[in-house]
Write a protein that holds these residues in place. Structure first.
Motif, mmCIF file in Angstrom:
data_model
loop_
_atom_site.group_PDB
_atom_site.id
_atom_site.type_symbol
_atom_site.label_atom_id
_atom_site.label_comp_id
_atom_site.label_asym_id
_atom_site.label_seq_id
_atom_site.Cartn_x
_atom_site.Cartn_y
_atom_site.Cartn_z
ATOM 1 N N GLY A 53 0.751 -1.235 0.074
ATOM 2 C CA GLY A 53 0.003 0.055 0.031
ATOM 3 C C GLY A 53 0.762 1.332 -0.102
ATOM 4 O O GLY A 53 0.180 2.368 -0.021
ATOM 5 N N PHE A 54 1.945 1.117 0.142
ATOM 6 C CA PHE A 54 2.883 2.461 0.211
ATOM 7 C C PHE A 54 4.073 2.351 -0.869
ATOM 8 O O PHE A 54 4.985 3.202 -1.002
ATOM 9 N N ARG A 55 4.051 1.865 -2.039
ATOM 10 C CA ARG A 55 4.883 1.605 -2.988
ATOM 11 C C ARG A 55 4.814 2.967 -3.908
ATOM 12 O O ARG A 55 5.965 3.497 -4.223
ATOM 13 N N ARG A 56 3.534 3.494 -3.921
ATOM 14 C CA ARG A 56 3.379 4.960 -4.525
ATOM 15 C C ARG A 56 4.362 6.129 -3.842
ATOM 16 O O ARG A 56 4.692 7.039 -4.289
ATOM 17 N N PHE A 57 4.652 5.785 -2.490
ATOM 18 C CA PHE A 57 5.600 6.603 -1.882
ATOM 19 C C PHE A 57 6.955 6.169 -1.671
ATOM 20 O O PHE A 57 7.631 6.569 -0.999
ATOM 21 N N GLY A 58 7.302 5.162 -2.370
ATOM 22 C CA GLY A 58 8.709 4.649 -2.462
ATOM 23 C C GLY A 58 9.011 3.687 -1.521
ATOM 24 O O GLY A 58 10.009 3.611 -1.324
ATOM 25 N N VAL A 59 8.060 3.054 -0.792
ATOM 26 C CA VAL A 59 8.275 2.217 0.053
ATOM 27 C C VAL A 59 8.241 0.762 -0.687
ATOM 28 O O VAL A 59 7.424 0.185 -0.814
ATOM 29 N N THR A 69 11.053 0.669 -5.826
ATOM 30 C CA THR A 69 9.527 0.637 -6.601
ATOM 31 C C THR A 69 9.688 1.140 -7.952
ATOM 32 O O THR A 69 8.742 0.793 -8.690
#
Lengths: 246, 332
Positions: free
Chosen positions: B22-28, B252
């Motif tokens: 759920g946080f790949r769009r934030f580079g996680v 990511t």
């Protein structure tokens, strides 16, 4: 087809069994990146079964899905339907932020070199960098690291031939035709021109991430003294970057 | 509170679960166990859900002490050994360990990653919904070192479990791939090379990527693309032509062409291939890959029906089907 007719239907390309890429083009281009973000926002509003998350970038959005619960034919159909009906491509989808930056000196050790490369004085370079409204084209590399589109082409600077092992957290840098707001301390081959006291990623703060792909950024040059004051607040969890209405 | 106190461990030992979503769009990055089958086996033996947080040990073994009360634990990995005071325990069994006892885990002699699960899971603080350590960003904590304490529930009321049959790890079947987003960057002759050659696991491999050495894969369209999303399993080809299979800790986004994606059902098996060994690839459709992912997930969640109490198995649990369910872990 004429060459300037750049807006094509997106192409769906699979990344194995748990992701697919919806690709709108293969360049860095302001119109393209806006289209990706408008599409990404619309796709997320559908809340399709089995879609875990999406990763929008300059030219594509990657849809991560759970192969146990997703129906990929349904996702494909939704993608094609959205692509044919989207009417608000280019409409800004995100939040506008004003981000304080201290340029040059210890905060931006490459500022003078970048200015020399651009044939500008350092103060003209600061003005040229702080003037545009940027778009957060993608967040990647490290948590919160925000790649911005909208850099004045005169400021394009080839990446350093020798990457640095570490640059400070929250550095503002230029690499090629891109500029970025850094997050955590880390390696970089980009030129550091400034630093913001804002923390794009701050574990435990709400929100933990400041900038989302599709958001817009304005930079506000601040003095080293103001940087220190804001930095103290940021350490305690203040956002420091400000949301601008409208 | 009960805890495992690390006495010694190799570099890169960490806590891992199913990873961070759920946080790949934030580079996680997702992170998570490199071999989710072995994680599921260890967890099932400890009476846990398949994806509970466990200790991941790459290449080396570890020694730790149980403090603050007894725990039920299990270790699983290719050729991994588990020793508790006075006895060796099979990698197909869990064991009750007393307060103050020292536990020795041997290296995974036939693979790369071992997992140590404790009843109730390792209870480090979740970050962004997961306990997985992502070393590069520091999310989920750092890799482990002597003196670190991993909290857990503990207790002596969990019965040790046992799998009646072992599991073969490093099957020699080709690793299955689906053509990637830039498959068309590579000419037919290059594709033939990829599918007919062996590729050797390079020593420069880690949780971020498995580097392969073999016949170079040259792209006719260059080796730089405008960055886009990548996933664990993406096979990137940088300018030197040596493919890199991205691992669970991968970034990511990436700017190299992706010739293919290793299917998620085979990522576990690939992670256990030792440095210097060879792998081969074969193509499947995304539909087949999705079917394999579903079978793999079903296999992990059905393991608990194959585990039986160490003392006194009920006869119906020994049916061929259930035993086969374990031994067929490689063929999913």
């Amino acid at each position: 087809m004429q060459e300037d007719c750049e807006v094509n239907d997106p192409v769906i390309r699979y990344l194995g069994d748990s992701a697919l890429s919806v690709e709108f083009g293969n360049r860095i281009d302001a119109e393209l990146v806006s289209r990706v973000h408008a599409f990404d926002a619309a796709l997320n509003q559908l809340c399709l079964a089995g879609v875990v998350e999406t990763v929008p970038t300059y030219r594509a959005t990657t849809v991560i899905f759970d192969p146990l619960t997703a129906d990929v034919r349904e996702i494909e159909a939704a993608v094609l339907r959205l692509a044919s009906t989207e009417s608000d491509a280019g409409r800004p989808v995100g939040q506008l932020w004003e981000v304080p930056v201290t340029y040059g000196q210890d905060f931006g050790i490459d500022l003078d070199d970048v200015a020399a490369h651009a044939g500008m004085t350092p103060s003209d370079l600061v003005e040229a960098h702080a003037d545009p409204e940027y778009l957060v084209a993608m967040v990647g590399f490290l948590p919160g690291f925000s790649y911005l589109s909208g850099l004045d082409p005169r400021l394009s600077t080839p990446r350093r031939s020798e990457p640095r092992a570490r640059i400070p957290a929250s550095s503002i840098s230029i690499g090629g035709q891109q500029t970025a707001i850094g997050s955590l301390e880390g390696p970089s081959g980009w030129h550091v021109i400034g630093r913001t006291p804002a923390r794009p990623f701050h574990p435990g703060r709400m929100p933990e991430f400041l900038f989302e792909p599709g958001d817009r950024i304005r930079f506000r040059p601040v003095s080293a003294r103001e940087w220190s004051e804001l930095d103290r607040g940021a350490t305690r969890g203040a956002l420091v970057a400000e949301r601008v209405d409208g | 509170m009960t805890a495992l106190e690390i006495v010694q461990c190799g570099p890169g030992a960490s806590v891992q679960d199913a990873g961070r979503y759920g946080f790949r769009r934030f580079g996680v990055s997702t992170a998570g166990a490199m071999d989710r089958r072995a994680l599921a086996l260890a967890n099932t033996l400890a009476g846990n859900q398949p994806d509970a947080a466990a200790l991941e040990l790459p290449l080396a073994g570890a020694e730790f002490r149980v403090v603050g009360g007894p725990v039920l634990l299990a270790a699983h990995g290719p050729g991994t050994t588990l020793a508790v005071p006075g006895r060796l325990v099979s990698e197909r069994s869990s064991v009750q360990v007393g307060d103050g006892d020292t536990v020795m885990i041997g290296p995974p002699r036939e693979g790369v990653y071992s997992y140590v699960a404790v009843a109730g899971g390792i209870l480090t603080r979740p970050v962004l919904g997961s306990r997985s350590c992502h070393r590069r960003s520091g999310i989920g904590g750092d890799v482990l070192s002597p003196g670190d304490r991993l909290p857990c529930i503990g207790g002596s009321d969990n019965a040790p479990l046992h799998f009646p049959e072992g599991m073969t790890y490093c099957g020699r079947d080709a690793i299955r791939i689906v053509p990637g987003p830039q498959a068309g960057f590579f000419e037919d002759v290059t594709w033939s090379r990829l599918l007919s050659s062996s590729y050797r696991i390079s020593p420069r491999s880690d949780r971020m990527g498995l580097r392969l050495e073999g016949p170079a894969l040259r792209s006719s369209t260059g080796h730089d693309i405008v960055s886009e999303g990548v996933v664990p399993g993406s096979v990137q080809v940088p300018g030197d032509g040596n493919p890199i299979v991205l691992g669970r800790d991968c970034q990511t986004t990436g700017g190299y062409p992706k010739i293919a994606t290793v299917i998620s059902a085979d990522l576990d098996r690939l992670a256990q291939v030792q440095v210097g060994r060879d792998v081969r690839f074969r193509i499947v459709s995304e539909g087949d890959a999705i079917d394999a992912a579903r079978r793999s997930a079903h296999w992990r969640s059905s393991l608990k029906s194959s585990a039986e109490p160490v003392n006194g198995a009920s006869p119906d649990l020994l049916s061929q089907n259930l035993i086969g369910g374990i031994t067929r872990g490689d063929d999913l």
